[in-house]
Write an enzyme that holds these catalytic residues in place. Structure first.
Site, PDB file in Angstrom:
ATOM      1  N   GLY A   1       0.798  -1.218   0.000  1.00 20.30           N
ATOM      2  CA  GLY A   1       0.000   0.000   0.000  1.00 20.30           C
ATOM      3  C   GLY A   1       0.835   1.274   0.000  1.00 20.30           C
ATOM      4  O   GLY A   1       2.067   1.256   0.099  1.00 20.30           O
ATOM      5  N   HIS A   2       0.125   2.398  -0.079  1.00 20.83           N
ATOM      6  CA  HIS A   2       0.807   3.681  -0.176  1.00 20.83           C
ATOM      7  C   HIS A   2       1.586   4.013   1.097  1.00 20.83           C
ATOM      8  O   HIS A   2       1.199   3.667   2.200  1.00 20.83           O
ATOM      9  CB  HIS A   2      -0.181   4.800  -0.525  1.00 20.83           C
ATOM     10  CG  HIS A   2      -1.325   4.967   0.425  1.00 20.83           C
ATOM     11  ND1 HIS A   2      -2.473   5.626   0.094  1.00 20.83           N
ATOM     12  CD2 HIS A   2      -1.514   4.546   1.708  1.00 20.83           C
ATOM     13  CE1 HIS A   2      -3.301   5.625   1.123  1.00 20.83           C
ATOM     14  NE2 HIS A   2      -2.741   4.975   2.104  1.00 20.83           N
ATOM     15  N   ASN A   3       2.719   4.685   0.891  1.00 21.93           N
ATOM     16  CA  ASN A   3       3.598   5.162   1.975  1.00 21.93           C
ATOM     17  C   ASN A   3       4.324   4.052   2.731  1.00 21.93           C
ATOM     18  O   ASN A   3       5.001   4.336   3.732  1.00 21.93           O
ATOM     19  CB  ASN A   3       2.837   6.010   3.003  1.00 21.93           C
ATOM     20  CG  ASN A   3       2.110   7.183   2.389  1.00 21.93           C
ATOM     21  OD1 ASN A   3       2.494   7.678   1.336  1.00 21.93           O
ATOM     22  ND2 ASN A   3       1.052   7.633   3.036  1.00 21.93           N
TER      23      ASN A   3
END
EC number: 2.3.1.191
Length: 354
Positions: free
Chosen positions: A256-258
């Protein structure tokens, strides 16, 4: 096994040459000129093959072994039948892997779809893109505006390299991959169907439903990372998604993001890592593990398959279960459950004393 037309045997090396390459020791110099061409499991190794053993339990498999050499450590040398040449290594597994790469260098990278040695006529490359010397672009690949691709990199058929993406030198991008909003280091291997840099999953509940949160970060992939087929790595929301140097990711993993993943990690198939998770260096994650967002996993952690990570995990620990807990506790609880189940089976419908 019948002749493998996909990966042809090596023309041959002397055992002395192989041992030197591996940084290992040939147990008997009389075997220096024995020729080896391939690697195989001990149970079906034939003349010209190299195999390896890690345990005395392999002793029985020598009954069908006709290998030209066996790699093992000194403590296991007495297990090997006396007529078989032995290569002594302090790390037989790694030595066997190195031998395989020496015999089959083409198998270390995704298989090329075409025989292109330069740029295929059907490839679509924006005039503003910069390709260094020796870049190979296979048919129907698309390279967007201002993209930069380093020397010796191969871009596979039907792959898409988005605007401003930067890919380092000696990388392999397999057929059907797409790379957007990403900066990629040197020696990176990206297998078929990988998706890098698409939107992260970010929404805010509103009075009329979900409101999309813009995803304006990047994906940073450091040197010598390998990413398996159909894995997806979302770009950051406001920060970057980072995959550390030397990390190896299996097929069908969702990141996922980050998310920030450290150096030299190993992540097995079907793992899902939610946004903003931080994973340290040298972490090993088993198949189908689910990791909650915004947790921190320390250096050297090992996580058993099918575990659920709900909280931070301290460095150096082994964990398993849902929710994850120290592995020894999880295994003890599992053993107790099995024991209770067996007791109930012996006394169906019986009453238990308080």
């Amino acid at each position: 096994m019948e002749q493998n037309v996909f990966f042809l045997p090596h023309e041959g090396l002397k055992l002395a040459e192989l041992a030197e390459f591996l940084g290992a020791e040939l147990a008997n110099s009389d075997h220096s000129d024995v020729i080896v061409r391939s690697v195989a499991p001990i149970s079906r190794a034939r003349a010209g093959d190299v195999c390896y053993i890690l345990s005395r339990r392999n002793r029985e498999e020598f009954a069908t072994c006709e290998a030209s050499a066996v790699i093992c450590d000194k403590a296991l040398a007495d297990v090997v039948p006396p007529h078989l040449p032995v290569i002594l290594s302090s790390n037989p597994h790694a030595a066997f892997a190195m031998a395989g790469g020496l015999f089959y260098p083409a198998a270390l990278r995704p298989v090329a779809i075409s025989g292109e040695s330069e740029i295929a006529p059907s490839a679509v490359i924006d005039p503003s893109a910069k390709l260094e010397k020796g870049v190979i672009v296979e048919p129907l690949a698309v390279i967007g505006p201002h993209a930069e691709i380093g020397e010796g990199t191969r871009i596979g058929a039907n792959s898409v390299i988005g605007p401003d993406v930067k890919i380092g030198r000696d990388c392999s991008i397999a057929a059907g991959a797409s790379i957007l909003c990403a900066l990629i280091g040197n020696g990176v291997v990206i297998h078929n169907g990988v998706r890098i840099g698409q939107d992260g999953f970010g929404y805010a509940p509103g009075p009329r439903g979900m409101i999309k949160i813009v995803q304006i970060g990047r994906v940073i992939i450091q040197d010598n990372v390998e990413i398996g087929a159909n894995t997806t790595i979302d770009r950051g929301a406001m920060d970057d998604t980072v995959i550390g140097e030397g990390t190896k990711i299996d097929n069908q993993v969702q990141i996922g993001h980050n998310v920030q993943i450290g150096r030299h990690c190993a992540i097995v198939s079907q793992v899902g890592i939610a946004g903003s998770t931080k994973i340290g260096n040298g972490v090993q994650i088993g198949g189908q593990v689910g990791i909650k967002g915004h947790v921190t996993i320390g250096d050297g952690v090992q996580i058993a398959a099918k575990s659920g990570i709900m909280t931070d995990l301290a460095a150096g620990g082994q964990y398993g279960g849902i929710p994850a807990r120290p592995l020894k506790d999880y295994l003890r609880e599992a053993a107790q459950q099995v024991s209770k189940s067996k007791l109930r089976g012996r006394n169906p419908g019986g009453k238990q004393n308080d």
